[in-house]
Design an enzyme around this catalytic site. Structure first.
Site, PDB file in Angstrom:
ATOM      1  N   ASP A 139       0.913  -1.399  -0.068  1.00  0.00           N
ATOM      2  CA  ASP A 139       0.110   0.090   0.166  1.00  0.00           C
ATOM      3  C   ASP A 139       0.818   1.126  -0.170  1.00  0.00           C
ATOM      4  O   ASP A 139       1.556   1.506   1.146  1.00  0.00           O
ATOM      5  CB  ASP A 139      -0.999  -0.168   1.365  1.00  0.00           C
ATOM      6  CG  ASP A 139      -1.784   1.242   1.444  1.00  0.00           C
ATOM      7  OD1 ASP A 139      -2.049   1.942   0.314  1.00  0.00           O
ATOM      8  OD2 ASP A 139      -2.075   1.581   2.533  1.00  0.00           O
ATOM      9  N   ASP A 145      -1.822   5.840  -5.319  1.00  0.00           N
ATOM     10  CA  ASP A 145      -2.054   4.863  -4.311  1.00  0.00           C
ATOM     11  C   ASP A 145      -2.422   3.215  -4.597  1.00  0.00           C
ATOM     12  O   ASP A 145      -3.627   3.178  -5.036  1.00  0.00           O
ATOM     13  CB  ASP A 145      -3.076   5.341  -3.346  1.00  0.00           C
ATOM     14  CG  ASP A 145      -3.465   4.657  -2.245  1.00  0.00           C
ATOM     15  OD1 ASP A 145      -2.834   3.591  -1.845  1.00  0.00           O
ATOM     16  OD2 ASP A 145      -4.626   5.080  -1.479  1.00  0.00           O
TER      17      ASP A 145
END
Length: 435
Positions: A104, A298
């Site tokens: 992430d 992201d």
């Protein structure tokens, strides 16, 4: 049984764009780690077809770390897809306990399940690790969807398909969670790769990658190739679906040059979007609209998320330029699917979408062009005469997010040492399409 054809579409168009519009702005600190967006358990098998257009010259390739790391050992070290997440295997504690950890780039804590949960098959048992040390500090992170609470500690970690060596890292042992671990996932923790500013409970908690760079001496950069095919309902073990290269960029994973945009602020990987085009027509919005309250890259967010005004303008432009009549508003807001006969090609009805990013030379820019095959995402149902699709964008109240479904078309380089983020065409950007 459906016939499967393999399409590889590469489109590189280079031109100069001098005097790019300047759009500098001040952004207040708000913590919205735009996290994994599990909105459906449908089986998505989206085609990842994208084009990279670059406006600029002389942007250098990422540097190899002079033999410090063998990048080939890290190729194909990721599994998963954009729907359920890309994860890497790690060995945590002494003796090592192997867990799959979600990659992430939109958060900064390294956190693992430390207690049983009905949706995960294993967890990190801190009592079985002779090297785990609790700090006694409570910690919690809330994402766009889901949250967890736990206790901070330290332990030793190694990556079977990562840089050689064992790293002493900060680890959050998750004790309670809500909508964080979900059905169908095959990971038991999260690897936040962003900057210390996002770390919880405060920036004194050194993030994982910072510790890797400091302790193993590798260059302060990593790169991601994600090759999954959208959301899968299968619970079977996933084949290798991508690569997380720590310390540099692996040339076999991309084609052509890497084109860089500056990292505007070191918290998220924040970039500056200059404009969006639908087809060949600009939305003609002020560039601050695209960057309110931030624009980030992201890997932990599934869709392309756009600020509400931008999202509405994109939908209006698509409906205005497409050949679809009386299109249901439910398709655009994600509550309904659009269906066609399987011998039809609805992609011809939709325009391309282009995102312009400022180049490292601020008088130039480059654009990422996303074809309809990326943002009109098929929901596979072989027992139905119709093939149905969902819209691969969503409105956002906390900024523009270039998520996993867009990143799947590119090899993305997070060059922290030179404060820039690079895009090149991924060697796995050509995907299978079912007719």
């Amino acid at each position: 049984m459906a016939n499967i054809a393999l399409f590889s579409i590469w489109a590189f168009v280079f031109s100069l764009n001098f005097g790019a519009t300047y759009c500098y702005f001040s952004i207040p600190l708000k913590i919205y780690p735009g996290k994994y967006n599990f909105t459906t358990e449908a089986n998505l098998s989206s085609v990842r077809v994208v084009a990279l257009k670059s406006d600029g010259e002389g942007l250098s390739l990422a540097s190899d770390p002079s033999g410090t790391v063998n990048f080939l050992d890290m190729v194909n070290n990721l599994q998963g897809d954009s729907g359920r997440g890309y994860y890497i295997e790690m060995s945590i504690g002494t003796p090592g306990q192997k867990l799959n950890i979600l990659v992430d780039t939109g958060s900064s804590n390294f956190a693992v399940a430390a207690a049983p949960h009905p949706f995960i098959t294993s967890y990190f048992n801190t009592a079985l690790s002779s090297t785990f040390q609790s700090t006694g500090r409570s910690v919690g992170v809330r994402y766009t969807q889901g949250n967890w609470e736990g206790v901070l500690g330290t332990d030793l970690v190694s990556l079977p398909k990562g840089p050689n060596g064992t790293i002493a890292i900060n680890i959050a042992a998750i004790q309670l969670s809500d909508s964080f671990f979900l059905p169908g996932i095959d990971w038991q923790g999260i690897l936040g790769l962003a900057y210390p500013m996002l770390a919880r409970p405060d920036s004194s908690v050194e993030p994982f990658f910072n510790s890797v760079v400091k302790q193993l001496g590798i260059p302060n950069m990593f790169s991601l190739q994600m090759c999954g095919a959208g959301l899968s309902a299968s619970s079977a073990v996933n084949p290798p679906a991508g690569s997380l290269i720590m310390g540099g960029a692996e040339p076999t994973l991309y084609r052509g040059s890497i084109w860089y945009t500056p990292i505007v602020e070191e918290w998220y990987y924040q970039v500056e979007v200059l404009k969006l085009e639908v087809g060949d027509q600009s939305l003609n919005l002020d560039c601050k609209e695209y960057n309110a309250d931030k624009a980030i890259v992201d890997s932990g967010t599934t869709l392309l998320r756009l600020p509400i005004n931008v999202f509405n303008a994109v939908v209006e432009a698509i409906t205005g330029s497409s050949r679809i009549e009386n299109f249901s508003s439910g398709f655009w807001d994600g509550t309904k699917l659009a269906c066609w006969k399987k011998d039809e090609n609805p992609m011809e009805l939709f325009p391309k979408l282009s995102i312009y990013l400022r180049a490292t030379n601020t008088s130039q820019s480059f654009r990422i062009t996303i074809l309809p095959q990326l943002y009109i995402q098929p929901i596979v149902d072989t027992e139905n005469e119709l093939e149905c699709f969902r819209f691969g964008m969503s409105p956002s109240s906390n900024g523009l997010v270039i998520g996993a479904t867009v990143m799947e078309g590119f090899y993305v380089v997070f060059d922290r040492s030179q404060k820039r983020l690079g895009f090149a065409l991924s060697s796995c950007a050509g995907k299978k399409i079912t007719h």
